[in-house]
Design an enzyme around this catalytic site. Structure first.
Site, PDB file in Angstrom:
ATOM      1  N   LEU A  51       0.819  -1.216   0.000  1.00  0.00           N
ATOM      2  CA  LEU A  51       0.000   0.000   0.000  1.00  0.00           C
ATOM      3  C   LEU A  51       0.850   1.263   0.000  1.00  0.00           C
ATOM      4  O   LEU A  51       0.480   2.270   0.610  1.00  0.00           O
ATOM      5  CB  LEU A  51      -0.944   0.002   1.198  1.00  0.00           C
ATOM      6  CG  LEU A  51      -2.028  -1.072   1.216  1.00  0.00           C
ATOM      7  CD1 LEU A  51      -2.999  -0.825   2.355  1.00  0.00           C
ATOM      8  CD2 LEU A  51      -2.772  -1.135  -0.110  1.00  0.00           C
ATOM      9  N   CYS A  52       1.990   1.242  -0.686  1.00  0.00           N
ATOM     10  CA  CYS A  52       2.766   2.479  -0.787  1.00  0.00           C
ATOM     11  C   CYS A  52       1.967   3.556  -1.506  1.00  0.00           C
ATOM     12  O   CYS A  52       2.069   4.746  -1.193  1.00  0.00           O
ATOM     13  CB  CYS A  52       4.082   2.231  -1.507  1.00  0.00           C
ATOM     14  SG  CYS A  52       3.907   1.510  -3.151  1.00  0.00           S
ATOM     15  N   PHE A  53       1.123   3.179  -2.467  1.00  0.00           N
ATOM     16  CA  PHE A  53       0.287   4.141  -3.178  1.00  0.00           C
ATOM     17  C   PHE A  53      -0.736   4.768  -2.238  1.00  0.00           C
ATOM     18  O   PHE A  53      -1.041   5.960  -2.343  1.00  0.00           O
ATOM     19  CB  PHE A  53      -0.423   3.463  -4.354  1.00  0.00           C
ATOM     20  CG  PHE A  53      -1.408   2.412  -3.954  1.00  0.00           C
ATOM     21  CD1 PHE A  53      -2.746   2.709  -3.761  1.00  0.00           C
ATOM     22  CD2 PHE A  53      -1.003   1.091  -3.757  1.00  0.00           C
ATOM     23  CE1 PHE A  53      -3.661   1.741  -3.397  1.00  0.00           C
ATOM     24  CE2 PHE A  53      -1.908   0.126  -3.400  1.00  0.00           C
ATOM     25  CZ  PHE A  53      -3.236   0.436  -3.197  1.00  0.00           C
ATOM     26  N   VAL A  94       1.027   7.414  -0.053  1.00  0.00           N
ATOM     27  CA  VAL A  94       1.203   8.673  -0.769  1.00  0.00           C
ATOM     28  C   VAL A  94      -0.118   9.419  -0.876  1.00  0.00           C
ATOM     29  O   VAL A  94      -0.173  10.648  -0.694  1.00  0.00           O
ATOM     30  CB  VAL A  94       1.806   8.408  -2.160  1.00  0.00           C
ATOM     31  CG1 VAL A  94       1.819   9.681  -2.998  1.00  0.00           C
ATOM     32  CG2 VAL A  94       3.209   7.843  -2.042  1.00  0.00           C
TER      33      VAL A  94
END
Length: 1141
Positions: free
Chosen positions: A194-196, A199
């Site tokens: 879930l890096c997106f 951000v």
């Protein structure tokens, strides 16, 4: 591979961990811990455990030569950084923990030359500047609302060097305007990818903070008070206001984890922001959302749908080239936006980080970005400096390598978000946006007038300054009125008054007026000498009035003014020095629809080359008297051409029109010399009035030598030359009603010729090119035979006035090369021919030669309708000198012989050619309810009335050749038509003449039957066959004034089994079968089912028929019938006997 190894590999892609280091410890587990040993001094510790051998770890473990960790420089000078990653490596041996740290004291210095000097901080753009160790000046552009980190001594950035990699990091500080949402400390599977979402959470938190005043006002209107401590529902906006507590605690991120947790792959950040603000439902494949005015907000988001509706605040762009990427990042940051940067890690995997600032050198090239990363949760890191380099391909790379610009990670997409404060203002104060627009309009007008005043070189400087001062005063008054407006109505009035006041400024613009040149005939031009004001301009040579109150004035930056001028009768404005309209009249293709009235509107925008001149855009109306020469052939010349064409094997179809004023058009065609029976005779017993109207359009881009008139027709042409009494002709989508006349013939011929491009015609060769839909109606006859399509057309004259002997051969020609003096007609159209209203007669059409059956007291009707027959032109054809060619690469339709109260409907039927002595024989090939599928460009003749339906196309194909192994007879239908007989008293006898070169065998049927002689003539020049019936073969019955019905007849012609005629050929045996079904109440004859014998491939079928008609009395008709029958029988028997000998 565990989580730590995965993070290490991801960071190695951007240089935070040396690749050589990872190769050395490829089986090792790197657990990074950060130990703070002093102020601004960070020592990175790592535990390296060799899973293979502890002894090798004791003896061959990494030492200071493998990795060098340098304490942060006191003055914290940033230098090219590449990525995020492991900060320290701690080595464990059997004797305990040994920190392998090599400190380079030469780099640790506090001298002033290495201290970062903050030269300026711009509040608007939030910029800071500093000087590098090498003395280079750098500028950092920060995101809106960011408090820049301390760059002086005792600042927070730590410098770390791993071999050739150099990193700078700073710990997270809350309340500085930037956000660093991290994944779980234990790297839980729920947010592993879930890096997106992290951000997106950073963007939402930043956006809510920067729009806090608008958000609070919005919440008060919608929700009332906001209690941050209260646990609101997940779909309640108040839950997310000021909800960021630390790097591990974000309610926005928790929401995204609820909706997108446990994903095995990534997603896109801008889609989640759109979900939160507008309510767009993220697309399954992560596609970019397109603004949709019919948007229905997703229940999971859309917290600000009432404000922004479908208008997105996000964007997604590709990183592009190194230069393009640097410009895009600068543009976003300077416009108060925020970015998410995606880069590639290993293979096709990507990772995304949040960009809070960008660093540029003194040449404007991007050198680094300052980011937060969701994967550094194991370290106390907030901001990181990551270098941006240009690789060998010109692409930007996230790279901390100090020597190799092509190292590091390739950049992918850039996700952006903007504050949208303009939309906030429109929501809370709709009048503010309107005021801004009105002020801009007034400013543009003022700027245009300012440039105009300054451009008056003849105006004294003192006067120029006076006018400029007046202009500024008027502008300020207008702006003040706009700002004081309290409603939209007041604002509109203030803007109108402001514009009028600016336009009321009266100053001489004589020099600008010189640029106004009205349109005059070619070769004559004049200039405007006196222009009194901006609101009224009058020209000396043309009444040109420009209402500048309604004209938008636009300045273009080169001291030119553009005035869109509205005038009822204006001409194109021509700039000085430009010869715009010097064109040859014959190069302008003009289509004239009415010979008396025509007009064309041409709009041109002209601009002068001088910087201080005025440019006026006008619309041009060309009057009739200003049109270039259009009509090249006079009426007398056309009549002369027609006479010469009659003498040179040209068929001119003429028609009579007695009472009704119908528009009559004629189609003129010629045939080559190679085809026999081409003589055309048109004799008129009584005087014939001929009115010829020719509209000739000049040819565009045509190479036509001297003396060679060329006529090109690409239009829809409908020729009606036979007024038929009480009959109507319907072809395709066109219906024609024709009255008949039995006396004098008035022929009006109108030939419409339109331009064609690139036609090369030799000297003296009139060429006619027709790519149109053509309909022809010819020669009002009552009892006659018609041949149309690609056939020889025989058209007898009327009963009392006209004797017509005609013949037409249509030869397919494509890519025609026409020698000297050869008139050529090229037709790539759909042709419909309507000819000779006959009472009970024979109709022949379509690549066929028809002979009329012989009868003393009978009426024979032979009809064939060609269904959707397409005549394809030959690839190439050369027409000899003096010959005429007619090329037709289209569908041919023939309409002929309206018979009274009879309907001839044909289907796919073959030819029947009967003879009878005392009975009425009707041969027809028909199919009910068939429809004409005409070309789409076919249009109806507006000048013709519709009364009664008539036969559409009638054609019979009978082909035979002694050289062909097969002969084919095709009978098909295009439409259903009713044929009605006209009330006439005259009698017309039709004589068909066929020149025969070879005579084949013929046989008689039964004793009482008349002889039908079939002959096949082989043409030596065209390899075409002609099949004819007897030399003189048809006598028609006298028609009565009363209507009568044609009696039923059933005729069957079959090979070797026919009761009437058996035609024997040496090389081919055509089989013809016609079934007569029944006659309806209105004498409708239906027949179908045909059998065809195919002709040899490549053979052209050209059939010629010459017909002539003579006026006779009933008594003479009977005598002639007996004589003709006797002559036919005698000659046939004689020939047969001679043949057998």
């Amino acid at each position: 591979m565990n989580i730590q190894e995965r993070f290490s590999l991801r960071k190695s892609a951007v240089g935070l961990v040396s690749v050589s280091l990872l190769c050395a410890i490829y089986t090792s587990t790197v657990a990074a811990d950060t130990v703070v040993t002093g102020v601004n001094e960070i020592i990175e510790e790592s535990q390296v455990k060799d899973e293979v051998s502890i002894e090798s770890e004791k003896n061959e473990s990494l030492d200071g030569s493998n990795i060098e960790i340098v304490e942060e420089i006191a003055d914290n000078i940033p230098s090219p950084v590449i990525a995020e990653g492991e900060v320290a490596v701690e080595m464990k041996v059997d004797r305990g923990t040994e920190n392998v740290v090599s400190r380079n004291d030469t780099e640790v210095t506090t001298s002033e030359q290495n201290q970062i000097e903050v030269t300026e901080t711009k509040e608007i753009l939030n910029q800071t500047s500093y000087q590098t160790e090498s003395g280079e000046q750098r500028q950092i552009i920060w995101a809106h609302g960011i408090t820049p980190p301390a760059m002086e001594q005792s600042g927070g950035f730590v410098k770390e060097k791993y071999g050739d990699y150099l990193n700078y990091t700073a710990p997270f500080e809350a309340g500085k305007g930037y956000y660093d949402t991290n994944k779980s400390l234990n790297a839980s599977f729920i947010d592993l990818n879930l890096c997106f979402a992290a951000v997106s959470s950073n963007m939402v938190h930043w956006w809510l903070e920067q729009n806090s005043s608008y958000v609070e006002r919005y919440l008060k209107e919608k929700k009332g008070t906001v209690n941050v401590e209260e646990n609101y529902a997940i779909t309640d906006l108040r839950r997310y206001i000021n909800s960021f507590q630390n790097q591990q605690n974000s309610r926005v991120f928790d929401m995204f984890k609820t909706y997108y947790g446990y994903r095995t792959n990534g997603f896109v950040s801008d889609a989640l922001v759109d979900l939160f603000i507008n309510g767009y439902k993220p697309k399954a494949q992560g596609g970019v959302n397109l603004e949709d005015s019919q948007l229905v907000p997703d229940s999971r988001g859309g917290f600000f749908y009432d404000v922004f509706k479908e208008k997105k605040l996000t964007n997604r762009i590709f990183s592009g080239s190194y230069e393009r990427f640097g410009e895009d990042v600068r543009t976003v940051l300077e416009s108060k936006g925020l970015l998410g940067l995606t880069y590639r890690t290993l293979g096709y995997a990507t990772h995304i980080v949040t960009v809070w600032g960008a660093e540029y050198d003194n040449q404007g090239k991007i050198k680094a970005v300052y980011i937060t990363d969701s994967d550094d949760q194991q370290e106390q890191i907030g901001l990181k400096r990551m270098g941006i380099t240009r690789d060998a391909s010109g692409n930007p790379r996230l790279n901390n390598h100090m020597k190799n610009n092509s190292a590091g990670a390739l950049l992918d997409y850039v996700h952006t978000i903007r504050l949208g404060q303009d939309l906030w203002e429109e929501y809370f104060n709709p009048l503010a946006k309107a005021k801004e627009t009105a002020s801009q309009t007034l400013a543009d007008t003022k700027k245009a007038l300012d440039l105009s005043i300054q451009g008056q070189s003849e105006l004294p400087e003192s006067m120029r300054l006076i006018y400029l001062e007046k202009l500024n005063n008027l502008y300020n008054q207008g702006i003040l009125s706009i700002q004081k407006a309290e409603s939209s109505e007041m604002l509109s009035g203030a803007l109108e008054n402001g514009l009028n006041s600016l336009k009321s400024l009266d100053f001489p613009i004589s020099e600008v007026g010189n640029a106004l040149a009205p349109d005059l005939p070619v070769g004559d031009r004049s200039t405007v000498s006196d222009v009194d004001s901006l609101s009224s301009q009058e020209t000396s040579s043309t009444n040109l009035e420009a209402d500048t109150e309604n004209a938008g004035i636009i300045a273009d930056g080169t001291n030119q003014l553009h005035f869109p001028v509205e005038a009822q009768t204006t001409s194109s404005v021509e700039a000085e020095g430009d010869n715009v309209f010097e064109q040859e009249a014959d190069t302008l293709p003009i289509i004239i629809e009415n010979k008396d009235e025509f007009g064309s509107e041409l709009s041109r925008n002209m601009q002068t080359s001088e910087t201080d001149s005025l440019v006026v855009a006008v619309e041009e109306d060309v009057k009739n008297d200003e049109v270039a020469q259009v009509e090249e052939l006079l009426e007398s010349e056309k009549v002369e051409n027609q006479s010469s064409e009659l003498l040179s094997d040209t068929l001119i179809v003429e028609s009579a029109n007695d009472k009704e004023e119908d528009r009559v058009e004629a189609v003129v065609s010629e045939q080559p010399d190679s085809i026999p029976h081409q003589n055309v005779e048109i004799s008129l017993v009584e005087p014939t009035n001929v009115e010829t109207e020719t509209v000739v359009t000049p040819i565009n881009d045509a190479a036509t030598p001297h003396g060679s008139p060329t006529y090109i027709d690409n239009s829809v042409t409908e020729s009606v030359a036979t007024p038929l009494e009480k009959d109507s002709i319907q072809a395709g989508e066109t219906e024609i009603a024709e009255p008949t006349s039995s006396e004098s013939t008035n022929v009006e011929t109108e030939t419409v010729v339109t331009p064609v491009n690139d036609v090369a015609t030799p000297h003296g060769s009139p060429t006619y090119i027709d790519n149109s839909v053509t309909e022809s109606v010819a020669t009002p006859l009552e009892k006659d035979s018609i041949q149309a399509g690609e056939t020889e057309i025989a058209e007898p004259t009327s009963s009392e006035s006209t004797n017509v002997e005609t013949e037409t051969v249509v030869t397919p020609v494509n890519d025609v090369a026409t020698p000297h003096g050869s008139p050529t007609y090229i037709d790539n159209s759909v042709t419909e021919s309507v000819a000779t209203p006959l009472e009970k007669d024979s109709i022949q059409a379509g690549e066929t030669e028809i002979a009329e059956p012989t009868s003393s007291e009978s009426t024979s009707v032979e009809a064939e309708l060609v269904d959707n027959s397409e005549i394809h032109a030959a690839t190439s054809s050369v027409t000899p000198c003096g010959s005429s060619a007619y090329a037709d690469g289209s569908t041919t339709e023939s309409v002929a012989t309206p018979l009274e109260k009879d309907s001839i409907q044909t289907g796919n039927t073959e030819i029947a050619e009967p003879t009878s002595s005392k009975s009425t024989n009707v041969e027809a090939a028909s199919v009910d309810n068939s429809e004409i599928h005409a070309d789409a460009s076919l249009t109806a003749v507006s000048s013709v009335n519709l009364d009664n339906p008539v036969i559409e196309p009638v054609a019979i194909s009978l082909i035979g050749s002694k050289r062909d192994t097969n002969a084919e007879v095709e009978v098909s239908s295009l439409s259903k038509r009713e044929v009605r007989k006209t009330n006439t008293d005259g009698l017309i006898s039709v004589q068909s003449k066929v020149i025969k070169k070879e005579l084949l065998e013929s046989s008689l049927a039964e004793a009482g039957s008349p002889l039908l002689e079939a002959t096949i003539a082989q043409s030596s020049n065209s390899n075409s066959t002609e099949i004819g019936m007897s030399y003189q073969n048809t006598v028609l019955l006298e028609s009565n004034n009363t209507e009568r019905q044609v009696s039923k007849a059933e005729i069957v012609m079959e090979h070797k089994e026919t009761e009437l005629v058996e035609t024997v050929s040496s090389a081919s045996e055509p089989v013809v079968l016609v079934e007569n079904i029944s006659q309806t109440s209105n004498n409708t004859i239906e027949s179908g089912k045909n059998m065809g014998v195919q002709s040899q491939a490549g053979a052209k079928q050209i059939l010629g028929v010459e017909q002539s008609s003579k006026v006779s009395t009933p008594t003479s008709r009977q005598i002639m019938g007996v004589g003709l029958l006797t002559l036919v029988l005698g000659s046939a028997l004689g020939l047969l006997k001679k043949r057998r000998k």
